[in-house]
Design a protein around this motif. Sequence first.
Motif, short mmCIF file in Angstrom:
data_model
loop_
_atom_site.label_atom_id
_atom_site.label_comp_id
_atom_site.label_asym_id
_atom_site.label_seq_id
_atom_site.Cartn_x
_atom_site.Cartn_y
_atom_site.Cartn_z
N PRO A 239 1.76 -23.12 -1.07
CA PRO A 239 0.33 -23.17 -1.08
C PRO A 239 -0.29 -22.20 -0.31
O PRO A 239 -1.51 -21.58 -0.88
CB PRO A 239 -0.04 -24.47 -0.39
CG PRO A 239 1.08 -24.99 0.15
CD PRO A 239 2.18 -24.31 -0.57
N MET A 240 0.06 -21.52 0.81
CA MET A 240 -0.63 -20.32 1.51
C MET A 240 -0.68 -19.32 0.73
O MET A 240 -1.50 -18.60 0.85
CB MET A 240 -0.18 -20.38 2.97
CG MET A 240 -0.51 -21.48 3.83
SD MET A 240 -2.44 -21.89 3.81
CE MET A 240 -3.04 -20.22 4.24
N TYR A 241 0.73 -18.96 0.25
CA TYR A 241 0.84 -17.74 -0.57
C TYR A 241 0.01 -17.65 -1.69
O TYR A 241 -0.91 -16.54 -1.96
CB TYR A 241 2.21 -17.45 -0.97
CG TYR A 241 2.48 -16.16 -1.70
CD1 TYR A 241 2.43 -15.01 -1.40
CD2 TYR A 241 2.72 -16.32 -3.46
CE1 TYR A 241 2.63 -13.92 -2.19
CE2 TYR A 241 2.82 -15.33 -4.06
CZ TYR A 241 2.79 -14.18 -3.47
OH TYR A 241 2.90 -12.83 -4.35
N PHE A 242 -0.28 -18.79 -2.44
CA PHE A 242 -1.27 -18.88 -3.66
C PHE A 242 -2.69 -18.81 -3.12
O PHE A 242 -3.35 -18.07 -3.69
CB PHE A 242 -1.17 -20.18 -4.28
CG PHE A 242 0.06 -20.41 -5.37
CD1 PHE A 242 0.85 -19.17 -5.51
CD2 PHE A 242 0.53 -21.58 -5.91
CE1 PHE A 242 1.98 -19.00 -6.34
CE2 PHE A 242 1.73 -21.50 -6.51
CZ PHE A 242 2.17 -20.47 -6.56
N ILE B 161 -2.72 -25.88 -5.42
CA ILE B 161 -2.66 -25.66 -3.91
C ILE B 161 -3.18 -26.93 -3.46
O ILE B 161 -2.32 -27.50 -2.36
CB ILE B 161 -3.65 -24.48 -3.71
CG1 ILE B 161 -3.30 -23.21 -4.14
CG2 ILE B 161 -3.89 -24.31 -2.22
CD1 ILE B 161 -4.04 -22.18 -4.26
N LEU C 214 -0.41 -29.66 -3.33
CA LEU C 214 0.92 -29.25 -2.44
C LEU C 214 0.20 -29.76 -0.93
O LEU C 214 1.03 -30.14 -0.16
CB LEU C 214 1.21 -27.87 -2.61
CG LEU C 214 1.86 -27.52 -3.83
CD1 LEU C 214 2.01 -25.92 -3.88
CD2 LEU C 214 2.93 -28.27 -4.18
N ILE C 215 -1.15 -29.48 -0.69
CA ILE C 215 -1.43 -29.45 0.63
C ILE C 215 -1.83 -30.90 1.07
O ILE C 215 -1.30 -31.61 2.20
CB ILE C 215 -2.65 -28.70 1.12
CG1 ILE C 215 -2.08 -27.21 1.11
CG2 ILE C 215 -3.21 -28.85 2.58
CD1 ILE C 215 -3.39 -26.11 1.14
N VAL D 271 -2.57 -10.85 2.94
CA VAL D 271 -1.66 -12.23 2.77
C VAL D 271 -0.70 -12.54 3.84
O VAL D 271 -0.66 -13.84 4.35
CB VAL D 271 -1.00 -11.84 1.33
CG1 VAL D 271 -0.17 -13.15 1.06
CG2 VAL D 271 -1.92 -11.99 0.35
N VAL E 216 -0.76 -16.11 5.55
CA VAL E 216 0.44 -17.08 5.78
C VAL E 216 0.93 -17.44 7.02
O VAL E 216 1.52 -18.43 7.31
CB VAL E 216 1.69 -16.63 4.58
CG1 VAL E 216 2.60 -17.33 4.78
CG2 VAL E 216 0.99 -16.47 3.24
#
Lengths: 115, 255
Positions: free
Chosen positions: B191-194, A60, A63-64, A97, A101
């Motif tokens: 990344p946000m879903y994870f 994560i 990726l960010i 979730v 998102v």
Amino acid sequence: MTWQSLPDWWWPFVFILAAGWLATDIWRFLGVFVGGRIREDSEALVFVRCVATALVAAVIAQLILFPTGELASSPIWLRIGAAAGGFAVYLVAGKRVLIGVAVAEALLVIGLLAL
Amino acid sequence: MRDDPLLKSSFDSGPDDFATRLRWFLRGTLKIFSVPAVLLMSSFVGFAGLAIESDIKLDQTVFMTVVIWALPAKVVLIGAATSGATLPAAALAVALSSVRLMPMVVALLPELQGPRTRRITLLFLSHFVAVTAWVMAMEELHKIPRDLRTSYFAGIGMVLVGANALVVVIVYMLSASFPPIVFAALFMLTPMYFLTSLWRSAREKAGHIAMIAGLVLFPIFHGVAPGYDLLLTGLVGGACAFIFHRIQRNHLEAK
């Protein structure tokens, strides 16, 4: 022996099979074989879950912080801010979730359009 | 259990009857119309965007979707491939990210198997275990006649894999006409879903510690040891969380 080592069309598929398929299905198959012999709450499984969770968290962060492609040209504070904002709303909104998102995406797109 | 009408009717027609099995398989496939399935498909839209941005070809991405299936494993693989990791390093990183599949399969087995289920059937079905299919199965299987659970789960698993492979193809085909900002937004979906689903699914407090440790340690290890940043973060972050778990447990026992 990296992803781009060989120019042949079949090399990426071999790479996917060896580093992807084998590396994931081996755990699923192992799960079938050990079956009911492992207790869900055993300490070894807690450790295994901790490592797996930290690893996905590292992905994560990768990726960010270090995205590839189009997102790489955006400022880092916008990406971190959008993710943090989305996560904060997710926590407040009862861990939904979809909401987390959506908020992060909205912040990111607004930021990209405003810049 | 014996009064369950579903169970009775399945006995009447014989659980090995192909038509009965097919009917339960198809009932499983209907789970594609559910909130978790839609969420998963939207994160596959993001995954396809990530793959396109990482210069992975369509056939390679579809192949990954079918043979690996678990989303974090695929993202780790793409991350390793694009960062120039060697095959053994990539395999180790993917294997570490997938260890959690083993306890998931172990937990699913007692729900899934009947008295006459063959091991080869279970090995085949275990391939569909990833977060979404697993959560669905743990919620639904106990309502299904035991002899037909494998058919039902095969329906869930195969429709999820098939539909998401199709999502990947569609995103690749449409991507030529996407403006750049769409790619940026798609990339951010994964990344946000994870981040959100992993936080929710953490079973013990140590899981949250592991997540925070992973997020904080990654930039440090990325600076110190670029080729091994994922592996080191997983091991060190996981060890920190486990030590926290032991201290907390000992503390509780001392009370």
